[in-house]
Scaffold this motif. Structure first.
Motif, PDB file in Angstrom:
ATOM      1  N   LYS A   1      12.058   2.345  -5.200  1.00  0.00           N
ATOM      2  CA  LYS A   1      11.494   3.664  -5.427  1.00  0.00           C
ATOM      3  C   LYS A   1       9.994   3.530  -5.655  1.00  0.00           C
ATOM      4  O   LYS A   1       9.535   2.631  -6.362  1.00  0.00           O
ATOM      5  N   ARG A   2       9.206   4.398  -5.056  1.00  0.00           N
ATOM      6  CA  ARG A   2       7.747   4.302  -5.147  1.00  0.00           C
ATOM      7  C   ARG A   2       7.201   5.472  -5.963  1.00  0.00           C
ATOM      8  O   ARG A   2       7.714   6.573  -5.917  1.00  0.00           O
ATOM      9  N   PHE A   3       6.164   5.184  -6.705  1.00  0.00           N
ATOM     10  CA  PHE A   3       5.512   6.202  -7.527  1.00  0.00           C
ATOM     11  C   PHE A   3       4.052   6.288  -7.115  1.00  0.00           C
ATOM     12  O   PHE A   3       3.474   5.326  -6.616  1.00  0.00           O
TER      13      PHE A   3
ATOM     14  N   GLY B   1      -2.172  -4.286  -8.985  1.00  0.00           N
ATOM     15  CA  GLY B   1      -0.865  -4.900  -8.759  1.00  0.00           C
ATOM     16  C   GLY B   1       0.268  -3.896  -8.663  1.00  0.00           C
ATOM     17  O   GLY B   1       1.435  -4.241  -8.842  1.00  0.00           O
ATOM     18  N   PHE B   2      -0.061  -2.623  -8.370  1.00  0.00           N
ATOM     19  CA  PHE B   2       0.975  -1.594  -8.331  1.00  0.00           C
ATOM     20  C   PHE B   2       1.958  -1.794  -7.183  1.00  0.00           C
ATOM     21  O   PHE B   2       3.147  -1.527  -7.316  1.00  0.00           O
TER      22      PHE B   2
ATOM     23  N   TRP C   1       4.613   0.782  -7.280  1.00  0.00           N
ATOM     24  CA  TRP C   1       3.640   1.856  -7.432  1.00  0.00           C
ATOM     25  C   TRP C   1       2.738   1.924  -6.201  1.00  0.00           C
ATOM     26  O   TRP C   1       2.521   0.923  -5.527  1.00  0.00           O
ATOM     27  N   LYS C   2       2.194   3.089  -5.987  1.00  0.00           N
ATOM     28  CA  LYS C   2       1.262   3.282  -4.886  1.00  0.00           C
ATOM     29  C   LYS C   2       0.032   4.029  -5.400  1.00  0.00           C
ATOM     30  O   LYS C   2       0.161   5.038  -6.091  1.00  0.00           O
ATOM     31  N   VAL C   3      -1.157   3.519  -5.090  1.00  0.00           N
ATOM     32  CA  VAL C   3      -2.385   4.206  -5.479  1.00  0.00           C
ATOM     33  C   VAL C   3      -2.602   5.370  -4.525  1.00  0.00           C
ATOM     34  O   VAL C   3      -2.843   5.183  -3.336  1.00  0.00           O
ATOM     35  N   LEU C   4      -2.503   6.558  -5.056  1.00  0.00           N
ATOM     36  CA  LEU C   4      -2.651   7.762  -4.237  1.00  0.00           C
ATOM     37  C   LEU C   4      -4.109   8.054  -3.935  1.00  0.00           C
ATOM     38  O   LEU C   4      -4.462   8.462  -2.830  1.00  0.00           O
ATOM     39  N   SER C   5      -4.967   7.831  -4.937  1.00  0.00           N
ATOM     40  CA  SER C   5      -6.373   8.188  -4.765  1.00  0.00           C
ATOM     41  C   SER C   5      -7.221   7.468  -5.805  1.00  0.00           C
ATOM     42  O   SER C   5      -6.753   7.200  -6.918  1.00  0.00           O
TER      43      SER C   5
END
Length: 332
Positions: free
Chosen positions: A4-6, A115-116, A121-125
């Motif tokens: 699952k990604r956030f 390290g997301f 995790w995903k860096v959205l912006s």
């Protein structure tokens, strides 16, 4: 099974702090530069710098050995170019030998490898804004539309960070907000109200009786409630400089840029010269540097450490580390 990604947004405006530099010759008057944002968007922080440094120097009657300490205020105006010019003037025209403190770094981290990706995790912006910005509705709308689960960032401008938090609440953003530095301004709750509920921060606390008595004295003398970060850290570092200067005088029999620099290299930067609770430190357990950590101090629970706080109804509680916490983390 797919992990699952956030989404997480990283917002960086500016950051924080410290320490020594050099200049010209002096006789029995030692000119000590103090750099801070004395005008501009972070002027309130500059006022806290002034109050704390003055109190530290008054405690020694502005004297170290036979030297009379003369403070020279170097106004950064929260602007790297103006700060550089003001510092050059202080050194070249005003005879400053050593300068201490500072509030802003000229450039925030260019790259943050958080390290997301490896943990789902995903860096959205990643966004930057100037000290003077107070309209964040377009930016916050972008975060909301993108489904950001966490907003993490910092700003040393009280008007900016308080506007960001209030507007995030107004548009109904449900993200976890990590506003590093909100509590640097002691009036954070007056500026944000209950919009700051559930916001996370990392700042020191006035935990000891000595620190709390000092805060009362600051309030009585200067008319404001001191923040642990702006007032407390600057007070501790002013006293750390006094200890450094006394050691320099003891070792070299004089105070000038070369003798102080020698002690910084041989004793401060090697961990031999420290400043801690036994010396009267109010905020951190110990300010200690080593060759591996310079220009940063040793980060540890028994050294230089900021706990994670969560704000709720004008109060703050430590939620991390576990052995320090006074409350559990509360989600919106």
């Amino acid at each position: 099974m797919q992990a699952k990604r956030f989404n997480v947004c990283v917002i960086i405006a500016v950051s924080l702090m410290l320490i020594f530099s050099t200049g010209a010759l002096a006789a029995t008057t030692f000119k000590l530069g103090v750099m801070g944002p004395f005008t501009g968007p972070s002027a309130k922080t500059g006022a806290e710098f002034k109050g704390s440094v003055k109190m530290a120097m008054e405690n020694i009657d502005y004297k170290i050995g036979n030297y009379k300490i003369e403070l020279v205020w170097i106004d950064s105006q929260s602007d790297p170019a103006k700060a550089t010019s003001a510092y050059a003037e202080a050194v070249e025209s005003k005879g400053v030998q050593v300068a201490m403190l500072n509030w802003h770094s000229s450039v925030a981290a260019a790259v943050m490898d958080l390290g997301f990706e490896a943990t789902g995790w995903k860096v959205l912006s990643e966004d930057y804004f100037p000290f003077t910005q107070t309209d964040f509705y377009p930016l916050l709308s972008k975060f909301k539309k993108g489904g950001a689960a966490v907003l993490a960032g910092t700003s040393t401008s009280a008007p900016s960070i308080s506007a960001f938090i209030k507007q995030a609440d107004e548009i109904g953003l449900q993200s976890v907000v990590i506003a590093d530095g909100l509590g640097w301004n002691a009036d954070w709750y007056k500026m944000t109200g209950n919009a700051s509920n559930h916001v996370l921060d990392m700042i020191p606390r006035l935990t000891t009786k000595a620190a709390q008595e000092w805060a009362k004295e600051i309030k009585a003398k200067f008319g404001y409630n001191p923040s642990p970060s702006a007032s407390g850290l600057s007070y501790d570092y002013a006293n750390f400089f006094i200890k450094l200067a006394k050691r320099t005088l003891e070792k070299h029999g004089k105070l000038d840029k070369d003798s102080i620099h020698e002690v910084v290299l041989s004793e401060l930067n090697t961990g031999k010269l420290t400043y801690g609770k036994a010396d009267g430190a109010l905020i951190m357990n110990e300010y200690k540097y080593t060759a591996k950590t310079v220009p940063d101090p040793i980060i540890a629970a028994d050294g230089y450490f900021f706990p994670v706080l969560q704000y709720m109804n004008g109060e703050s509680n430590i939620v991390y580390p576990d052995d320090w916490k006074t409350a559990d983390f509360s989600a919106k």
